[in-house]
Design a protein around this motif. Structure first.
Motif, PDB file in Angstrom:
ATOM      1  N   ASN A   1     -11.537  -2.528   2.507  1.00 22.17           N
ATOM      2  CA  ASN A   1     -12.029  -2.745   1.142  1.00 22.17           C
ATOM      3  C   ASN A   1     -10.899  -2.707   0.122  1.00 22.17           C
ATOM      4  O   ASN A   1     -10.890  -3.509  -0.817  1.00 22.17           O
ATOM      5  CB  ASN A   1     -13.111  -1.724   0.784  1.00 22.17           C
ATOM      6  CG  ASN A   1     -14.424  -2.023   1.468  1.00 22.17           C
ATOM      7  OD1 ASN A   1     -14.692  -3.153   1.872  1.00 22.17           O
ATOM      8  ND2 ASN A   1     -15.248  -0.998   1.620  1.00 22.17           N
ATOM      9  N   GLU A   2      -9.956  -1.783   0.280  1.00 22.08           N
ATOM     10  CA  GLU A   2      -8.812  -1.720  -0.642  1.00 22.08           C
ATOM     11  C   GLU A   2      -8.033  -3.032  -0.616  1.00 22.08           C
ATOM     12  O   GLU A   2      -7.665  -3.561  -1.666  1.00 22.08           O
ATOM     13  CB  GLU A   2      -7.869  -0.576  -0.255  1.00 22.08           C
ATOM     14  CG  GLU A   2      -8.374   0.796  -0.575  1.00 22.08           C
ATOM     15  CD  GLU A   2      -7.462   1.891  -0.049  1.00 22.08           C
ATOM     16  OE1 GLU A   2      -7.578   3.027  -0.565  1.00 22.08           O
ATOM     17  OE2 GLU A   2      -6.644   1.647   0.861  1.00 22.08           O
TER      18      GLU A   2
ATOM     19  N   HIS B   1      -2.984   3.948  -1.610  1.00 23.22           N
ATOM     20  CA  HIS B   1      -3.885   4.124  -0.463  1.00 23.22           C
ATOM     21  C   HIS B   1      -4.074   5.617  -0.228  1.00 23.22           C
ATOM     22  O   HIS B   1      -3.125   6.332   0.046  1.00 23.22           O
ATOM     23  CB  HIS B   1      -3.305   3.458   0.787  1.00 23.22           C
ATOM     24  CG  HIS B   1      -4.127   3.706   2.007  1.00 23.22           C
ATOM     25  ND1 HIS B   1      -5.397   3.196   2.149  1.00 23.22           N
ATOM     26  CD2 HIS B   1      -3.881   4.430   3.122  1.00 23.22           C
ATOM     27  CE1 HIS B   1      -5.885   3.586   3.315  1.00 23.22           C
ATOM     28  NE2 HIS B   1      -4.993   4.347   3.922  1.00 23.22           N
TER      29      HIS B   1
ATOM     30  N   VAL C   1      -1.036  -1.051  -4.446  1.00 23.64           N
ATOM     31  CA  VAL C   1      -2.274  -0.282  -4.347  1.00 23.64           C
ATOM     32  C   VAL C   1      -1.967   1.107  -3.805  1.00 23.64           C
ATOM     33  O   VAL C   1      -1.240   1.254  -2.826  1.00 23.64           O
ATOM     34  CB  VAL C   1      -3.275  -0.996  -3.401  1.00 23.64           C
ATOM     35  CG1 VAL C   1      -4.549  -0.187  -3.234  1.00 23.64           C
ATOM     36  CG2 VAL C   1      -3.572  -2.399  -3.887  1.00 23.64           C
TER      37      VAL C   1
ATOM     38  N   LEU D   1       0.857  -1.185   0.000  1.00 26.47           N
ATOM     39  CA  LEU D   1       0.000   0.000   0.000  1.00 26.47           C
ATOM     40  C   LEU D   1       0.891   1.231   0.000  1.00 26.47           C
ATOM     41  O   LEU D   1       1.736   1.395   0.883  1.00 26.47           O
ATOM     42  CB  LEU D   1      -0.888   0.026   1.250  1.00 26.47           C
ATOM     43  CG  LEU D   1      -1.892  -1.102   1.414  1.00 26.47           C
ATOM     44  CD1 LEU D   1      -2.545  -1.025   2.787  1.00 26.47           C
ATOM     45  CD2 LEU D   1      -2.949  -1.034   0.329  1.00 26.47           C
TER      46      LEU D   1
END
Length: 102
Positions: free
Chosen positions: A90-91, A80, A78, A51
């Motif tokens: 959820n991510e 964030h 991802v 993240l």
């Protein structure tokens, strides 16, 4: 157990995000403030998700993405953006599903 690395420049946010990750018994979270610490952790631990928090300069983000993908091509990366624990959860769940790791 899914290993998740959070990289963030703000110590308080980093601590909070790692704590929230570790609240899930199926996840192990670790955090790094610097690119060097993040890369060192990534070489020692098999992370499923990285993240990227706010405050990472674009050129550093590109360097990190390249390093992570060359070291472990299956790792999900991802962005964030913050928000509450629900958004974080959820991510992570979406990243696991999108990479067939759920």
């Amino acid at each position: 157990m899914k290993n998740i690395l959070y990289i963030g420049r703000h110590p308080e946010i980093l601590e909070t995000v790692v704590r929230l990750i570790n609240n899930n018994e199926d996840w192990f979270g670790a955090g790094a403030e610097t690119d060097e610490d993040a890369m060192e952790l990534f070489e020692r631990i098999h992370f499923h998700i990285v993240l990227l928090g706010c405050g990472i300069e674009p050129e550093n983000e590109e360097k990190l993405r390249t390093f992570f993908k060359s070291t472990n091509p299956d790792c999900a990366i991802v962005q964030h953006y913050g928000g509450g624990s629900g958004l974080l959860t959820n991510e992570i769940r979406m990243a696991l599903e999108n990479h067939n790791m759920a």
